[in-house]
Design an enzyme around this catalytic site. Structure first.
Site, mmCIF file in Angstrom:
data_model
loop_
_atom_site.group_PDB
_atom_site.id
_atom_site.type_symbol
_atom_site.label_atom_id
_atom_site.label_comp_id
_atom_site.label_asym_id
_atom_site.label_seq_id
_atom_site.Cartn_x
_atom_site.Cartn_y
_atom_site.Cartn_z
ATOM 1 N N ASP A 16 -63.918 38.432 11.374
ATOM 2 C CA ASP A 16 -62.857 38.471 10.357
ATOM 3 C C ASP A 16 -61.951 39.664 10.693
ATOM 4 O OD1 ASP A 16 -62.910 38.178 6.733
ATOM 5 O OD2 ASP A 16 -61.320 38.908 8.017
ATOM 6 N N ASP A 112 -57.691 34.124 9.684
ATOM 7 C CA ASP A 112 -58.219 35.305 10.404
ATOM 8 C C ASP A 112 -59.739 35.328 10.491
ATOM 9 O OD1 ASP A 112 -58.911 36.067 7.803
ATOM 10 O OD2 ASP A 112 -58.496 38.186 8.199
ATOM 11 N N GLU A 113 -60.353 34.172 10.398
ATOM 12 C CA GLU A 113 -61.823 34.109 10.354
ATOM 13 C C GLU A 113 -62.343 32.939 11.172
ATOM 14 O OE1 GLU A 113 -64.305 33.949 6.515
ATOM 15 O OE2 GLU A 113 -62.197 33.909 5.964
#
Ligand code: TTP
Ligand code: MG
Length: 402
Positions: A16, A112-113
């Site tokens: 993340d 974003d993960e």
């Protein structure tokens, strides 16, 4: 007698990015590094914080906080910027590309993960901590950003582990330490615990996952229902899903925000839905999903939750079309002025999960993947990057303020 073979534990990695939008801004504007920075609405306008740098978090500011409240808490030298979604989406793509060089089994779960199955890498790369360090180093090298990484035997543990030492964290939880790792955490981090079920456990005096482990399975089933009861029982013992599948067919793609304080300002609700539409659209386009059904989810103070769905004539993964459908569902209800706790949207009803994704500039979609449309999208993204997210909009035009 030889010991029976224990089932081999998998090695799942969750990554993340730290303060993602804000970190991209600080990367691209070196003079903003080390300073409190907010990405979101402008001060003086109504709207929320999308995210903020860790320097700003020290003042108690976080995602989904109304901008006016953030301004009151932050020092005068704080930088405020509007989001540049196309730029963040590009960085996101680069990061996902880097992850695919680490393991072929990468499942992207948000901008974003991602989860990676790195079970096969120990003999090639080394122990889990080395694999995690390598992932972080490659991301930093490729895009100049820090990420937090968690590694554990399944998705739940990896995800919780990536969060415990943010930012720039690396946490490895070996199978034999899972019990100790989970015990002190609040039970609300377990999957399946929602606004309805949490108070039921609280009434039993449960605070931590360790407390959950004290309850017999039967008690959990009684209070949470058979399915959630067993799910929570297993998770409290560190047992959870360890499958990572890049092509996992998704039932829906959705994004929602819970406000730290109830919001009744329609501008804030609109802006939050716009953000959710951009995130959902971006994931749908990248995973090549086109959906027909747009669902609005809304929760009023304290727990009154509604969903409303609309079926579009043409399947889409377009931000503006998603936002437009959800906003019209909101507008069609007598909800104006009520304090909202949570708002979000989702897309489902897939019509194609492979092939190209169309763009619908004029809300009429191209029937086939079409290079002109892709070029158009790239041009729009370039204009937005240069002149700001509001410079040009596809599909529905932005409502004028007020
Ligand atoms: P997060 O990963 O939740 O947050 P973050 O990356 O900013 O910070 P960290 O992971 O270090 O805690 O969300 C990723 C991006 O999604 C974030 O940079 C901005 C956007 N976002 C919003 O716009 N609104 C929101 O309410 C949330 C939670 C995120
Ligand atoms: Mg993040």
């Amino acid at each position: 007698m030889p010991e029976p073979d224990l089932p081999m534990s998998r090695l799942i990695l969750h990554v993340d990015l730290d303060a993602f939008y804000a970190s991209v801004e600080q990367r691209d504007h070196p003079e903003w590094r080390g300073r409190p920075l907010v990405v979101g609405a402008e001060p003086g306008q109504r709207g929320v914080v999308a995210t903020c740098s860790y320097e700003a978090r020290r003042f108690g500011v976080h995602s989904a906080m109304p901008i006016a409240q953030a301004v009151r808490r932050l020092p005068p030298e704080t930088i405020y910027v509007r989001p540049s979604m196309a730029r963040y989406a590009k960085v996101s793509q680069q990061v996902m590309g880097v992850l695919e060089t680490v393991s072929p089994v990468v499942e992207r779960v948000s901008i974003d993960e991602a989860y990676l199955d790195v079970s096969g890498l120990t003999s090639l790369v080394g122990p889990p901590a080395i694999i995690g360090a390598q992932v972080k180093a490659r991301i930093r090298q490729a895009v100049g950003l820090t990420a937090s990484v968690g590694i554990g035997p399944n998705r739940l543990i990896a995800k919780l582990a990536s969060d415990v030492q943010k930012p720039d964290g690396l946490t490895v939880v070996p199978p034999e330490q899972v019990g100790d790792f989970l015990a002190p955490m609040p039970f609300t981090v377990l999957r399946g615990i929602g606004v309805k079920t949490a108070p039921r456990l609280e009434r039993l005096g449960v605070k931590t996952i360790g407390d959950v482990r004290q309850l017999p399975l039967e008690t959990l089933r009684q209070h949470l229902g058979a399915r959630t009861g067993i799910q929570v029982y297993q998770q409290a013992r560190g047992l959870a899903d360890d499958r990572i599948d890049p092509a996992r067919p998704r039932q829906s793609i959705s994004r929602e925000t819970t406000f730290p304080e109830d919001v009744s300002d329609p501008r804030i609700l609109e802006e939050t839905l716009r953000w959710a539409a951009q995130e959902v659209g971006s994931i749908a386009r990248q995973t090549r999903h086109l959906g027909r059904v747009v669902t609005l989810k809304i929760r009023f103070h304290p727990f009154e939750t509604h969903t409303r769905s609309r079926t579009l004539k043409v399947p889409t993964a377009d931000d503006a079309a998603l936002f437009g459908a959800a906003w019209s569902l909101f507008a069609a209800e007598p909800w104006s002025g009520r304090p909202v706790r949570l708002i979000g949207l989702g897309i489902s009803g897939w019509s194609a999960t492979d092939g190209g994704v169309q763009m619908d500039l004029f809300e009429t979609a191209a029937p086939e993947p079409c290079p002109e449309h892709d070029r158009l999208a790239a041009t729009l993204d370039a204009i937005r990057n240069r002149f700001g997210a509001d410079a040009i909009q596809r599909g529905l035009s932005r409502r004028s303020p007020g």
